[in-house]
Motif scaffolding. Sequence first.
Motif, PDB file in Angstrom:
ATOM      1  N   ASP A  68       0.834  -1.202   0.000  1.00 18.10           N
ATOM      2  CA  ASP A  68       0.000   0.000   0.000  1.00 18.10           C
ATOM      3  C   ASP A  68       0.872   1.258   0.000  1.00 18.10           C
ATOM      4  N   ASP A  69       0.604   2.172  -0.933  1.00 20.37           N
ATOM      5  CA  ASP A  69       1.368   3.417  -1.016  1.00 20.37           C
ATOM      6  C   ASP A  69       1.239   4.256   0.257  1.00 20.37           C
ATOM      7  N   ALA A  70       0.157   4.039   1.014  1.00 19.95           N
ATOM      8  CA  ALA A  70      -0.059   4.830   2.222  1.00 19.95           C
ATOM      9  C   ALA A  70       0.882   4.427   3.358  1.00 19.95           C
ATOM     10  N   ILE A  71       1.497   3.259   3.245  1.00 19.65           N
ATOM     11  CA  ILE A  71       2.411   2.794   4.289  1.00 19.65           C
ATOM     12  C   ILE A  71       3.805   3.326   3.978  1.00 19.65           C
ATOM     13  N   THR A  72       4.361   4.099   4.886  1.00 17.82           N
ATOM     14  CA  THR A  72       5.663   4.713   4.664  1.00 17.82           C
ATOM     15  C   THR A  72       6.799   3.710   4.845  1.00 17.82           C
ATOM     16  N   ASP A  73       7.942   4.043   4.265  1.00 12.00           N
ATOM     17  CA  ASP A  73       9.126   3.210   4.471  1.00 12.00           C
ATOM     18  C   ASP A  73       9.510   3.191   5.951  1.00 12.00           C
ATOM     19  N   ARG A  74       9.306   4.309   6.635  1.00 12.79           N
ATOM     20  CA  ARG A  74       9.633   4.378   8.056  1.00 12.79           C
ATOM     21  C   ARG A  74       8.824   3.350   8.843  1.00 12.79           C
ATOM     22  N   ALA A  75       7.536   3.277   8.554  1.00 12.52           N
ATOM     23  CA  ALA A  75       6.679   2.312   9.245  1.00 12.52           C
ATOM     24  C   ALA A  75       7.080   0.880   8.901  1.00 12.52           C
ATOM     25  N   LEU A 100      11.932 -19.079  20.690  1.00 12.90           N
ATOM     26  CA  LEU A 100      12.036 -18.329  19.431  1.00 12.90           C
ATOM     27  C   LEU A 100      12.748 -19.151  18.373  1.00 12.90           C
ATOM     28  N   HIS A 101      13.790 -19.835  18.785  1.00 12.07           N
ATOM     29  CA  HIS A 101      14.526 -20.673  17.844  1.00 12.07           C
ATOM     30  C   HIS A 101      13.663 -21.826  17.355  1.00 12.07           C
ATOM     31  N   ALA A 102      12.966 -22.476  18.282  1.00 14.55           N
ATOM     32  CA  ALA A 102      12.118 -23.616  17.916  1.00 14.55           C
ATOM     33  C   ALA A 102      10.984 -23.200  16.977  1.00 14.55           C
ATOM     34  N   ASP A 103      10.480 -21.974  17.164  1.00 18.42           N
ATOM     35  CA  ASP A 103       9.354 -21.482  16.359  1.00 18.42           C
ATOM     36  C   ASP A 103       9.811 -20.600  15.199  1.00 18.42           C
ATOM     37  N   GLY A 104      11.096 -20.688  14.870  1.00 16.46           N
ATOM     38  CA  GLY A 104      11.667 -19.801  13.865  1.00 16.46           C
ATOM     39  C   GLY A 104      10.945 -19.801  12.537  1.00 16.46           C
ATOM     40  N   GLU A 105      10.580 -20.987  12.044  1.00 15.16           N
ATOM     41  CA  GLU A 105       9.907 -21.064  10.743  1.00 15.16           C
ATOM     42  C   GLU A 105       8.565 -20.347  10.773  1.00 15.16           C
ATOM     43  N   GLN A 106       7.788 -20.557  11.852  1.00 19.98           N
ATOM     44  CA  GLN A 106       6.485 -19.898  11.957  1.00 19.98           C
ATOM     45  C   GLN A 106       6.624 -18.386  12.086  1.00 19.98           C
ATOM     46  N   ILE A 107       7.644 -17.942  12.834  1.00 14.76           N
ATOM     47  CA  ILE A 107       7.862 -16.499  12.994  1.00 14.76           C
ATOM     48  C   ILE A 107       8.215 -15.860  11.665  1.00 14.76           C
ATOM     49  N   ILE A 108       9.037 -16.534  10.884  1.00 15.70           N
ATOM     50  CA  ILE A 108       9.409 -16.023   9.559  1.00 15.70           C
ATOM     51  C   ILE A 108       8.179 -15.933   8.657  1.00 15.70           C
ATOM     52  N   GLN A 109       7.330 -16.941   8.705  1.00 15.84           N
ATOM     53  CA  GLN A 109       6.106 -16.904   7.905  1.00 15.84           C
ATOM     54  C   GLN A 109       5.217 -15.742   8.325  1.00 15.84           C
ATOM     55  N   LEU A 110       5.057 -15.554   9.635  1.00 18.33           N
ATOM     56  CA  LEU A 110       4.242 -14.444  10.130  1.00 18.33           C
ATOM     57  C   LEU A 110       4.820 -13.101   9.695  1.00 18.33           C
ATOM     58  N   PHE A 111       6.149 -12.997   9.700  1.00 24.14           N
ATOM     59  CA  PHE A 111       6.802 -11.767   9.281  1.00 24.14           C
ATOM     60  C   PHE A 111       6.431 -11.423   7.837  1.00 24.14           C
ATOM     61  N   PHE A 112       6.575 -12.390   6.941  1.00 24.00           N
ATOM     62  CA  PHE A 112       6.291 -12.116   5.534  1.00 24.00           C
ATOM     63  C   PHE A 112       4.804 -11.931   5.268  1.00 24.00           C
ATOM     64  N   TYR A 113       3.957 -12.700   5.946  1.00 23.60           N
ATOM     65  CA  TYR A 113       2.513 -12.512   5.792  1.00 23.60           C
ATOM     66  C   TYR A 113       2.107 -11.121   6.258  1.00 23.60           C
ATOM     67  N   GLY A 114       2.701 -10.678   7.369  1.00 23.27           N
ATOM     68  CA  GLY A 114       2.364  -9.352   7.884  1.00 23.27           C
ATOM     69  C   GLY A 114       2.829  -8.227   6.979  1.00 23.27           C
ATOM     70  N   LEU A 115       3.912  -8.473   6.248  1.00 21.38           N
ATOM     71  CA  LEU A 115       4.460  -7.439   5.374  1.00 21.38           C
ATOM     72  C   LEU A 115       3.625  -7.233   4.120  1.00 21.38           C
ATOM     73  N   ILE A 116       3.151  -8.337   3.540  1.00 24.51           N
ATOM     74  CA  ILE A 116       2.428  -8.203   2.267  1.00 24.51           C
ATOM     75  C   ILE A 116       1.036  -8.809   2.276  1.00 24.51           C
ATOM     76  N   GLY A 117       0.606  -9.357   3.396  1.00 25.54           N
ATOM     77  CA  GLY A 117      -0.774  -9.838   3.491  1.00 25.54           C
ATOM     78  C   GLY A 117      -0.949 -11.282   3.092  1.00 25.54           C
TER      79      GLY A 117
END
Length: 204
Positions: free
Chosen positions: A149-156, A184-201
């Motif tokens: 979304d263009d409304a989301i700034t690079d800073r955010a 955190l280490h044990a759940d690393g794969e799930q955290i990475i997935q959540l990170f990318f899902y949160g970034l682009i939906g």
Amino acid sequence: MDGNQLRKVRKRQAILKAANQLFIKKGYQETSVAEIAKAAGASQVTVYKYFPSKLQLGRAVAIALIEDGYQYYGAMLVDPQLDFMSKMKKMMVEAAQESNTLSPSFYRLLVAEMRGDNGDHSVQRSYDRQKAAFWHRLFEQGRAEGKIDDAITDRALMIYVDMYVTYVQRLNGKAKDSTVLDALHADGEQIIQLFFYGLIGDVG
């Protein structure tokens, strides 16, 4: 570079490569300098000549992982055959695979070095050095293709990117926090997935 300098560079690289493989697979605490020397085809004296302590060798491995990662994914950013979503999927899958290969004790060393727990901030500086330029370039492509979304700034977006690192850095090394690190280490794969899902939906 003359022959002697080249031999020194190659020997240092061989030691780093051996340490990398052993730390990741067997563990930082579980690997001895003697094992690293044997795998590198060198003596322990030679290893200490290039890296005065096991900690400094571990730090060098961490920095090499970061810099090699930036180089690898940086080349991916300029690949004209990959659209934004393809790049995101590739990063997510490969980051998850890398997370799964890390031994718990080497993961703890990486976190400690990122926090500067051992009195040195070289790993954090290496991470920060190319971070903004890398992510901003990826954000630009995502916006150009209508995926961010263009409304989301690079800073955010950068605040979001840094949230995991910031969270880990707040942990203070106590037993309770060590348990959190192991989780955190044990759940690393799930955290990475959540990170990318949160970034682009949706990367489906």
